[in-house]
Design a protein around this motif. Structure first.
Motif, PDB file in Angstrom:
ATOM      1  N   LEU C 236      -2.468 -15.862  -6.833  1.00 59.57           N
ATOM      2  CA  LEU C 236      -2.294 -16.301  -5.451  1.00 59.57           C
ATOM      3  C   LEU C 236      -3.655 -16.474  -4.791  1.00 59.57           C
ATOM      4  O   LEU C 236      -3.904 -17.447  -4.078  1.00 59.57           O
ATOM      5  CB  LEU C 236      -1.456 -15.262  -4.697  1.00 59.57           C
ATOM      6  CG  LEU C 236      -1.299 -15.501  -3.205  1.00 59.57           C
ATOM      7  CD1 LEU C 236      -0.478 -16.749  -2.974  1.00 59.57           C
ATOM      8  CD2 LEU C 236      -0.643 -14.324  -2.525  1.00 59.57           C
ATOM      9  N   TRP C 274      -5.552  -5.905   1.978  1.00 59.03           N
ATOM     10  CA  TRP C 274      -6.138  -7.184   1.595  1.00 59.03           C
ATOM     11  C   TRP C 274      -5.079  -8.241   1.265  1.00 59.03           C
ATOM     12  O   TRP C 274      -5.201  -9.393   1.728  1.00 59.03           O
ATOM     13  CB  TRP C 274      -7.102  -6.984   0.430  1.00 59.03           C
ATOM     14  CG  TRP C 274      -7.638  -8.220  -0.177  1.00 59.03           C
ATOM     15  CD1 TRP C 274      -7.490  -8.635  -1.460  1.00 59.03           C
ATOM     16  CD2 TRP C 274      -8.410  -9.235   0.479  1.00 59.03           C
ATOM     17  NE1 TRP C 274      -8.111  -9.833  -1.651  1.00 59.03           N
ATOM     18  CE2 TRP C 274      -8.685 -10.230  -0.478  1.00 59.03           C
ATOM     19  CE3 TRP C 274      -8.880  -9.405   1.786  1.00 59.03           C
ATOM     20  CZ2 TRP C 274      -9.417 -11.370  -0.184  1.00 59.03           C
ATOM     21  CZ3 TRP C 274      -9.607 -10.552   2.070  1.00 59.03           C
ATOM     22  CH2 TRP C 274      -9.870 -11.509   1.097  1.00 59.03           C
ATOM     23  N   PRO C 275      -4.004  -7.905   0.514  1.00 61.27           N
ATOM     24  CA  PRO C 275      -2.992  -8.933   0.252  1.00 61.27           C
ATOM     25  C   PRO C 275      -2.404  -9.532   1.529  1.00 61.27           C
ATOM     26  O   PRO C 275      -2.146 -10.733   1.594  1.00 61.27           O
ATOM     27  CB  PRO C 275      -1.917  -8.182  -0.541  1.00 61.27           C
ATOM     28  CG  PRO C 275      -2.637  -7.064  -1.182  1.00 61.27           C
ATOM     29  CD  PRO C 275      -3.723  -6.669  -0.228  1.00 61.27           C
ATOM     30  N   MET C 276      -2.233  -8.683   2.555  1.00 64.88           N
ATOM     31  CA  MET C 276      -1.667  -9.216   3.789  1.00 64.88           C
ATOM     32  C   MET C 276      -2.640 -10.199   4.437  1.00 64.88           C
ATOM     33  O   MET C 276      -2.247 -11.269   4.907  1.00 64.88           O
ATOM     34  CB  MET C 276      -1.356  -8.078   4.776  1.00 64.88           C
ATOM     35  CG  MET C 276      -0.640  -8.630   5.969  1.00 64.88           C
ATOM     36  SD  MET C 276      -0.169  -7.520   7.292  1.00 64.88           S
ATOM     37  CE  MET C 276       0.242  -6.017   6.583  1.00 64.88           C
ATOM     38  N   LEU C 278      -4.818 -11.978   2.897  1.00 64.84           N
ATOM     39  CA  LEU C 278      -4.734 -13.190   2.081  1.00 64.84           C
ATOM     40  C   LEU C 278      -3.530 -14.043   2.473  1.00 64.84           C
ATOM     41  O   LEU C 278      -3.634 -15.245   2.663  1.00 64.84           O
ATOM     42  CB  LEU C 278      -4.573 -12.812   0.609  1.00 64.84           C
ATOM     43  CG  LEU C 278      -5.802 -12.657  -0.247  1.00 64.84           C
ATOM     44  CD1 LEU C 278      -5.376 -12.322  -1.656  1.00 64.84           C
ATOM     45  CD2 LEU C 278      -6.603 -13.949  -0.242  1.00 64.84           C
ATOM     46  N   GLY C 279      -2.383 -13.377   2.590  1.00 67.64           N
ATOM     47  CA  GLY C 279      -1.153 -14.082   2.947  1.00 67.64           C
ATOM     48  C   GLY C 279      -1.300 -14.777   4.293  1.00 67.64           C
ATOM     49  O   GLY C 279      -0.911 -15.927   4.463  1.00 67.64           O
ATOM     50  N   LEU C 280      -1.900 -14.069   5.251  1.00 64.07           N
ATOM     51  CA  LEU C 280      -2.070 -14.649   6.583  1.00 64.07           C
ATOM     52  C   LEU C 280      -3.032 -15.836   6.533  1.00 64.07           C
ATOM     53  O   LEU C 280      -2.800 -16.862   7.190  1.00 64.07           O
ATOM     54  CB  LEU C 280      -2.573 -13.584   7.565  1.00 64.07           C
ATOM     55  CG  LEU C 280      -1.542 -12.481   7.862  1.00 64.07           C
ATOM     56  CD1 LEU C 280      -2.147 -11.384   8.726  1.00 64.07           C
ATOM     57  CD2 LEU C 280      -0.303 -13.070   8.550  1.00 64.07           C
ATOM     58  N   LEU C 282      -3.466 -17.769   4.002  1.00 65.82           N
ATOM     59  CA  LEU C 282      -2.718 -18.860   3.377  1.00 65.82           C
ATOM     60  C   LEU C 282      -1.807 -19.548   4.389  1.00 65.82           C
ATOM     61  O   LEU C 282      -1.783 -20.780   4.494  1.00 65.82           O
ATOM     62  CB  LEU C 282      -1.897 -18.316   2.209  1.00 65.82           C
ATOM     63  CG  LEU C 282      -0.994 -19.331   1.500  1.00 65.82           C
ATOM     64  CD1 LEU C 282      -1.814 -20.474   0.948  1.00 65.82           C
ATOM     65  CD2 LEU C 282      -0.219 -18.673   0.369  1.00 65.82           C
ATOM     66  N   ILE C 283      -1.064 -18.749   5.151  1.00 69.00           N
ATOM     67  CA  ILE C 283      -0.144 -19.329   6.124  1.00 69.00           C
ATOM     68  C   ILE C 283      -0.919 -20.135   7.165  1.00 69.00           C
ATOM     69  O   ILE C 283      -0.535 -21.249   7.540  1.00 69.00           O
ATOM     70  CB  ILE C 283       0.703 -18.222   6.791  1.00 69.00           C
ATOM     71  CG1 ILE C 283       1.633 -17.601   5.736  1.00 69.00           C
ATOM     72  CG2 ILE C 283       1.521 -18.786   7.940  1.00 69.00           C
ATOM     73  CD1 ILE C 283       2.325 -16.347   6.184  1.00 69.00           C
TER      74      ILE C 283
END
Lengths: 292, 245, 310
Positions: C236, C274-276, C278-280, C282-283
């Motif tokens: 991802l 960190w994953p969150m 990253l997700g934000l 991306l969005i």
């Protein structure tokens, strides 16, 4: 292990397969109608499990707490799904398809960490409800009651879904919308509403799967990831957007997995993948080809 | 050059093409007409290998090509354009045509030489023929609809086919664009001696440029003949033309 | 055009003198950025230039790393063989996974690839005796001349530069244009007489190979491999680099890699979420920056040039 031990093992494995089926059928719906392989589906499942744990521990040790969990957790997950669909997905239907897929990646990543933020990183576990504890004779074999309960509820959900998509107006429109979106909106159906409802239904199924699995596993972070891989495989074996395909796929997956782990504990997880490869070599479009 | 004999195609019980016969000889412009849903596009897809026929034979230059893969059929010398705009939208106009040439000269596996050095003259001359030369460096998604359709023909032309198949070449064009497109088809046939097979729903165009016309109704060939013959055939009138005659 | 090459030469010169002026940590960081840039660029060949949904690219990165690490630690073969074996392992798996997944349409290609990739991850994760399980393998020795930060930096710079040059040539070759045609319009390419499956498979092999090269470089720079390298969240992360930088541009993914690696280095150490983040990111990119940063820069530069003209 003796012969009946293996059979018991198999029945227990099969009952867990029912949970996989419930979650996969939700994925299959979303895939069939909206054409999104929703990576965040696993997150909805995980949230369902955590919610059911929280609800049960909030209500304490009363007999109906389990039922509350099973009823409420999917609904809350459904609402979350509705919110996400309206706020994010619905703006991307007209855009490049890849963006929609990447969005589900992003959401999975955010939701996973939200769960960590809310529930923490420790394992949680909850007990099975009292009336489903213990085990019964099933064709002469001792099988835990909860697993029997699962064996009953899986087919029940399958029939319910079949009914919704073959006998109700919503289901018929959803299938038509899956086949030809423009056509259906041209005859005056609000396609966005159909999409939204299908998505929510899919999320509810994921949440329900999570709530059902909660009493028999350690509820933990990372259960979203391992599940989504399994669900993808099941949907690919079964044929896309097909409820019975998801059912058949879950059975194949569950059986190869339980046998695999029995034969080769360390790498038993390879067997379901082998099954997938074999199925794809014979039928590239899955066992039951998509009927809609 | 192209012979289609008793072609059938069944879609789960629905006979989309139900006994189609077609004969195209070298240098002709042949039109296929028929009401909506008569199976014209399906017939073309069967000829070019995008669909496999349930029964029947497709012969090209005396060779049986029934059910071959599309890229093989293309290499035998049949090239087609599509009903909906079907270009490479993120490439420039020049690159669109050049890509077809890469395929024609089997250069698509060349990995370490500069693409921009290949076939410059040939690409330019094709673009010039079709009047797209000034727009060659434009991103093709920025072209007008009419130009995009012409670019499609340019791509089809680049593989220097013996037979060019055009699926509703003027669909969705403004009247002036349509006129230009008709001139173009005539020119391709006369000046470059191309054999052209096309389908079209605009009767005026068909009778204007076709040497011979094949009429399809509900998947079946009713008649194939010269425009005058077709115009006055009773069956055709009944099924399709109404009161033109 | 001239301008572009001036920029490239400047950047290259800076990269060459960099280790002489900055502290060791930044040399290490730049090495990681370089190899991650190669990783993102290799993914972009598949997803951006050929439209293949290569959703689990980290697998090939991991395989390249493990291939190299295992040859070094388990055999007595010379080092250069280890450096070649890594990428070759990645290519072999690209071939197998590609052959299986190519039977499916676009969407399901991606789904099956995620699943098969996760299987490889799970096997690596569980095979303690061979791969070191969840610990991975640490303290992998490398030859003396690339053992220190400067040495492995120059090695990385050298290999990445050559790889990027090759990839650049490929993208601008007839083959490169052909795969872009396949991306834009597969049906049309077929009727031009192009066998799209063979082309796509070659693209997968190229992407896998250079992903493997990046993994090999990671072993050289970090002297370690671990299963997280090939976990799906890392895939991802690479996808985000590509999208953030600009999917249909050559240099975009490299820019994305610079940003994400830098962010991870600084934010990843102060937060466990960190994953969150990253997700934000991306969005945010999906909704507000779909063309990527490279296009933004390009427009900005063009706009400036335009203003200067008028």
């Amino acid at each position: 292990m003796n012969y009946s031990g293996i059979l018991t093992q198999l029945i227990v494995g099969l009952s867990r397969t029912m949970i996989l089926f419930i979650v996969s059928s939700g994925m299959s719906l979303i895939l069939g109608v909206l054409r999104i392989p929703n990576v965040a589906h696993g997150s909805f499942y995980m949230i369902g499990a955590f919610l059911s744990y929280t609800i049960a521990s909030f209500l304490g040790d009363v007999s109906y707490s389990f039922w509350f969990g099973i009823a409420l957790a999917p609904i809350i997950v459904g609402l979350l799904g509705f919110f996400l669909e309206r706020v994010f997905f619905s703006y991307l239907y007209e855009r490049e398809h890849l963006m929609l897929l990447l969005l589900t990646f992003g959401l999975a990543s955010v939701l996973g960490d939200l769960v960590k933020l809310i529930w923490g990183a420790e394992y949680r576990s909850m007990t099975t409800p009292v009336f489903l504890q213990g085990s019964s004779e099933f064709f002469g074999l001792p099988v835990p009651n909860y697993n029997l309960f699962l064996l009953f509820i899986g087919p029940a959900i399958a029939i319910l879904l079949w009914f919704i998509f073959n006998k109700t107006k919503f289901g018929k429109i959803a299938r038509a919308a899956a086949a030809d979106k423009e056509m259906v909106s041209a005859v005056g159906v609000n396609v966005n509403l159909i999409f939204s409802l299908t998505f929510v239904l899919g999320c509810i199924l994921a949440g329900l799967g999570g709530a059902l699995v909660a009493p028999i596993v350690n509820i933990s972070l990372g259960m979203d990831h391992s599940l989504i891989m399994e669900v993808f495989l099941i949907v690919i074996i079964g044929g896309l957007g097909n409820i019975w395909g998801a059912f058949l796929g879950s059975l194949i997956f569950g059986i190869t997995q339980s046998f695999g782990i029995l034969i080769w504990p360390q790498f038993g997880i390879i067997f379901p993948y082998l099954a997938v490869v074999i199925v794809l070599l014979i039928r590239p479009r899955g066992l039951l080809s998509s009927t809609w | 050059m192209l012979t289609v004999k008793d072609l059938y195609r069944d879609f789960k019980g629905f006979m989309a093409v139900n006994g189609a016969n077609l004969e195209v000889t070298k240098g002709e412009i042949v039109a296929v007409i028929g009401p909506n849903g008569a199976g014209k596009t399906t017939l073309f897809n069967l000829i070019t290998g995008h669909l496999k026929p349930t029964a029947g034979i497709v012969q090209f230059k005396g060779e049986d090509i029934t059910g071959l893969a599309p890229y093989k059929i293309c290499r035998k010398g049949i090239s087609r354009s599509f009903q909906i705009v079907n270009i490479f939208s993120k490439l420039t106009v020049f690159e669109n045509v050049q890509l077809a040439l890469f395929s024609k000269y089997s250069k698509t596996f060349r990995m370490f030489s500069k693409a921009s050095k290949y076939f410059i003259d040939e690409t330019n001359s094709i673009l010039e023929k079709l009047g797209l030369l000034e727009k060659k460096d434009l991103n093709s998604e920025l072209l007008s609809h009419g130009d995009q359709k012409v670019l499609e023909i340019a791509i089809a032309l680049a593989s220097s086919p013996d037979l060019l198949i055009l699926d509703e070449p003027t669909a969705g064009m403004a009247p002036r664009e349509t006129e230009r497109c008709i001139e173009l088809i005539k020119k391709l046939s006369k000046e470059y001696g191309l054999t052209i097979l096309f389908c079209e729903h605009d009767m005026k165009i068909v009778f204007n440029i076709a040497d011979r016309i094949m009429v399809m109704v509900r998947g079946t060939t009713i008649i194939q003949g010269r425009p005058e013959e077709v115009r006055c055939n009773e069956l055709v009138q009944k099924a399709y033309l109404g009161d033109i005659c | 055009m001239v301008k572009k090459s001036i920029i490239l030469i400047t950047i290259f010169t800076v990269l060459i003198v960099l280790p002489l002026i900055v502290p060791r940590f930044y040399v290490y960081l730049t090495s990681i950025i370089l190899l991650t840039g190669l990783l993102a660029t290799s993914l972009n060949i598949a997803i951006g230039y050929c439209g293949i949904y290569q959703f689990h690219h980290a697998i090939f990165y991991g395989l390249g790393g493990y291939g190299t690490a295992l040859v070094i630690t388990k055999t007595n073969l010379p080092y250069y063989i280890a450096f070649i074996v890594g990428p070759i392992v990645a290519v072999l798996f690209s071939l197998i996974i590609g052959l299986i997944c190519m039977r499916l349409t676009k969407l399901y290609f991606g789904m099956l690839q995620i699943s098969l990739g996760s299987l490889i991850w799970a096997v690596v994760y569980r095979w303690y005796s061979f791969t070191g399980g969840d610990d991975g393998i640490h303290g992998i020795p490398v030859p003396d001349f690339i053992a220190d930060a400067k040495g492995n930096y120059y090695f990385t710079l050298f290999v990445v530069s050559i790889s990027i040059f090759i990839l650049y040539r490929i993208i601008n070759s007839p083959f490169g244009k052909t795969i872009q045609g396949i991306r834009d319009n597969p049906i049309r390419t077929v009727s031009l007489g192009i066998n799209i499956n063979v082309h796509k498979l070659i693209v997968l092999l190229i992407a896998g190979f250079f992903g493997g090269v990046a993994g090999m470089l990671f072993v050289v720079v970090d002297n370690a491999v671990f299963p997280d390298m090939m976990f799906w969240t890392y895939s991802l992360e690479i996808l985000i680099m590509v999208l953030l930088g600009g999917m249909y541009t050559f240099w975009g993914p490299f820019i994305g890699a610079i940003i994400i690696v830098t962010l991870r280095t600084y934010l990843g150490s102060i937060t466990q979420y960190w994953p969150m983040i990253l997700g934000l990111i991306l969005i945010f990119v999906i909704f507000f920056l779909p063309q990527g940063i490279y296009a933004l820069i390009e427009n900005f530069v063009k706009g400036k040039a335009h203003n200067a003209d008028s």
